[in-house]
Design an enzyme around this catalytic site. Structure first.
Site, short mmCIF file in Angstrom:
data_model
loop_
_atom_site.label_atom_id
_atom_site.label_comp_id
_atom_site.label_asym_id
_atom_site.label_seq_id
_atom_site.Cartn_x
_atom_site.Cartn_y
_atom_site.Cartn_z
N LYS A 46 0.87 -1.18 0.00
CA LYS A 46 0.00 0.00 0.00
C LYS A 46 0.90 1.23 0.00
CE LYS A 46 -2.03 -0.85 4.11
NZ LYS A 46 -2.94 -0.61 5.23
N ALA A 71 -12.38 5.93 -0.79
CA ALA A 71 -11.66 7.14 -0.40
C ALA A 71 -10.94 6.82 0.90
CB ALA A 71 -12.62 8.31 -0.22
N LEU A 74 -5.08 7.05 1.87
CA LEU A 74 -3.68 6.70 2.15
C LEU A 74 -3.42 6.30 3.60
CD1 LEU A 74 -1.84 9.49 0.10
CD2 LEU A 74 -2.21 7.12 -0.57
N CYS A 131 -1.80 11.28 -5.68
CA CYS A 131 -1.91 11.94 -4.37
C CYS A 131 -2.27 13.41 -4.55
CB CYS A 131 -0.59 11.86 -3.63
SG CYS A 131 -0.07 10.18 -3.36
N ILE A 192 -3.84 1.96 -14.74
CA ILE A 192 -4.18 3.25 -14.17
C ILE A 192 -4.50 3.15 -12.67
CG2 ILE A 192 -5.18 4.22 -16.28
CD1 ILE A 192 -7.96 3.38 -15.24
N ASN A 193 -4.51 4.30 -12.02
CA ASN A 193 -5.07 4.38 -10.68
C ASN A 193 -6.59 4.55 -10.81
OD1 ASN A 193 -5.29 4.81 -7.80
ND2 ASN A 193 -3.13 5.37 -7.86
C1 LIG Z 1 -9.37 0.08 -1.42
C2 LIG Z 1 -8.35 0.53 -2.40
C3 LIG Z 1 -7.15 1.10 -1.95
C4 LIG Z 1 -6.18 1.54 -2.86
N1 LIG Z 1 -5.02 2.07 -2.40
C5 LIG Z 1 -4.05 2.46 -3.27
C6 LIG Z 1 -2.80 2.94 -2.81
O1 LIG Z 1 -2.52 2.99 -1.60
N2 LIG Z 1 -1.91 3.36 -3.75
C7 LIG Z 1 -2.14 3.29 -5.10
O2 LIG Z 1 -1.28 3.65 -5.90
N3 LIG Z 1 -3.32 2.79 -5.55
C8 LIG Z 1 -4.26 2.38 -4.68
N4 LIG Z 1 -5.43 1.85 -5.15
C9 LIG Z 1 -5.64 1.71 -6.61
C10 LIG Z 1 -5.28 0.31 -7.11
O3 LIG Z 1 -3.95 -0.02 -6.87
C11 LIG Z 1 -5.60 0.15 -8.61
O4 LIG Z 1 -4.81 1.06 -9.35
C12 LIG Z 1 -7.07 0.43 -8.94
O5 LIG Z 1 -7.92 -0.07 -7.91
C13 LIG Z 1 -7.50 -0.20 -10.28
O6 LIG Z 1 -7.34 -1.60 -10.25
P1 LIG Z 1 -8.55 -2.64 -9.92
O7 LIG Z 1 -9.69 -2.26 -10.79
O8 LIG Z 1 -7.97 -3.99 -10.21
O9 LIG Z 1 -8.84 -2.46 -8.48
C14 LIG Z 1 -6.41 1.41 -4.26
C15 LIG Z 1 -7.60 0.83 -4.70
C16 LIG Z 1 -8.56 0.39 -3.81
C17 LIG Z 1 -9.82 -0.24 -4.32
#
Ligand SMILES: Cc1cc2nc3c(=O)[nH]c(=O)nc-3n(C[C@H](O)[C@H](O)[C@H](O)COP(=O)(O)O)c2cc1C
Length: 304
Positions: A46, A71, A74, A131, A192-193
């Site tokens: 994370k 949301a 972090l 961020c 992507i994020n």
């Molecule tokens: C609950 C949650 C927490 C996340 N925390 C972070 C994080 O700390 N840092 C980050 O770069 N992305 C974070 N993400 C984004 C994921 O790493 C990822 O980019 C995004 O969810 C898309 O992938 P997915 O559809 O497989 O979840 C988070 C996503 C979720 C759902």
């Protein structure tokens, strides 16, 4: 014939292309009784900040059609606790540890990256460019090529480790941001994020998240992620890309590879099925065997 699943992300070598996405698998160690961590391509932690963070107030997660809105804000123990307490436990596995770096200022990214670079056992840094930038009213760093370049260049100076820039989809055109990140020293791009969104509770007549706005993830965003990845691959064909967004099967992962990804990350689907990463690795292997293909290179980027 056993197909070769190894991939190189610049200087980073992975035994297979499947990793867990930042923030969706804790620090990794939390899952060690459920998932054989030594089978994963890499573990992405994370996101880590300079000091511990409690994250946003609840509710901070909402279910949406084909996805979820979060949301979390972090929440993490801070980089020092990670280095002292968690990293030694992760080092027990031979799996590369990619530390995700977060910050609200360029200086914070640099200080977190420097601490992680001095620690033993971090294979690479992934910069979370989603961020909020305090100096720019909370705007994501990654929406601006200039701010992206500033963060990446400053961290590049502070670390000898391989550097991955994780891009936000919340832009009109992702290509200039991708180019800025690479010119500033990112060796790998991850995209992507989450996608910005809101969700409304009609009974309570309010937003479902305390912060109102959150990040959408899960199957709903796969076409968006694949669109951005494909465009960046066309613009920067030499740059190794990591695809992330909505992967919940080996087929989803293969789609990204066909569009040009070297590797993939699985996020939200870990909550539904914690062992999905292992199934995806097996499924990719089976696909290659069934089609008589001996390595991923043979299919990478063939869909243009
Ligand atoms: C609950 C949650 C927490 C996340 N925390 C972070 C994080 O700390 N840092 C980050 O770069 N992305 C974070 N993400 C984004 C994921 O790493 C990822 O980019 C995004 O969810 C898309 O992938 P997915 O559809 O497989 O979840 C988070 C996503 C979720 C759902």
């Amino acid at each position: 014939m056993t197909p070769n699943l190894q991939v190189s992300l610049g200087r980073l070598q992975l035994r297979n292309p499947v990793m867990v996405a930042a923030g969706t698998f804790g620090y990794g160690v939390e899952y060690r009784d459920l998932v054989d961590l030594s089978q994963l391509g890499a573990i992405v932690t994370k996101s880590l900040t300079l000091t511990p963070r409690m994250g946003n107030p609840p509710p901070r997660v909402a279910e949406t059609p084909a996805g979820m809105l979060n949301a979390i804000g972090l929440q993490n123990d801070g980089v020092d606790a990670f280095v002292v307490e968690t990293l030694p436990r992760l080092r027990a596995y031979e799996t590369p540890i990619i530390a995700s770096v977060a910050g609200e200022s360029v200086e914070e990214y640099v200080r977190v990256a420097a601490k992680l670079s001095r620690a033993e056992g971090v294979a690479a840094l992934e910069l979370n460019l989603s961020c909020p930038n305090q100096a720019h009213g909370g705007m994501e760093f990654g929406v601006s090529p200039e701010l992206t370049a500033q963060v990446v260049a400053a961290v590049r100076q502070a670390t000898p480790l391989p550097l991955i820039a994780k891009l936000t989809p919340n832009v009109g055109d992702i290509v200039p941001v991708a180019q800025a990140a690479v010119e500033a020293g990112a060796e790998v791009l991850c995209l992507i994020n989450t996608v910005l969104g809101v969700a409304v509770d009609v009974r309570e007549r309010r937003f479902r998240l305390a912060t109102k706005v959150g990040g959408l993830s899960g199957p709903a965003i796969k076409p968006i992620a694949q669109y951005h990845l494909w465009r960046v691959h066309q613009a920067l064909p030499e740059v190794p890309l990591v695809g992330v967004g909505g992967i919940s099967s080996a087929e989803d992962a293969l789609e990204y590879i066909l569009l040009g990804a070297h590797a993939v990350q699985i996020g939200t689907a870990n909550y539904v099925q914690p062992t999905l990463t292992l199934e995806v690795i097996e499924g990719i292997q089976r696909y290659l065997v069934d089609h008589g293909i001996d390595s991923l290179e043979a299919i990478r980027g063939v869909v243009q």
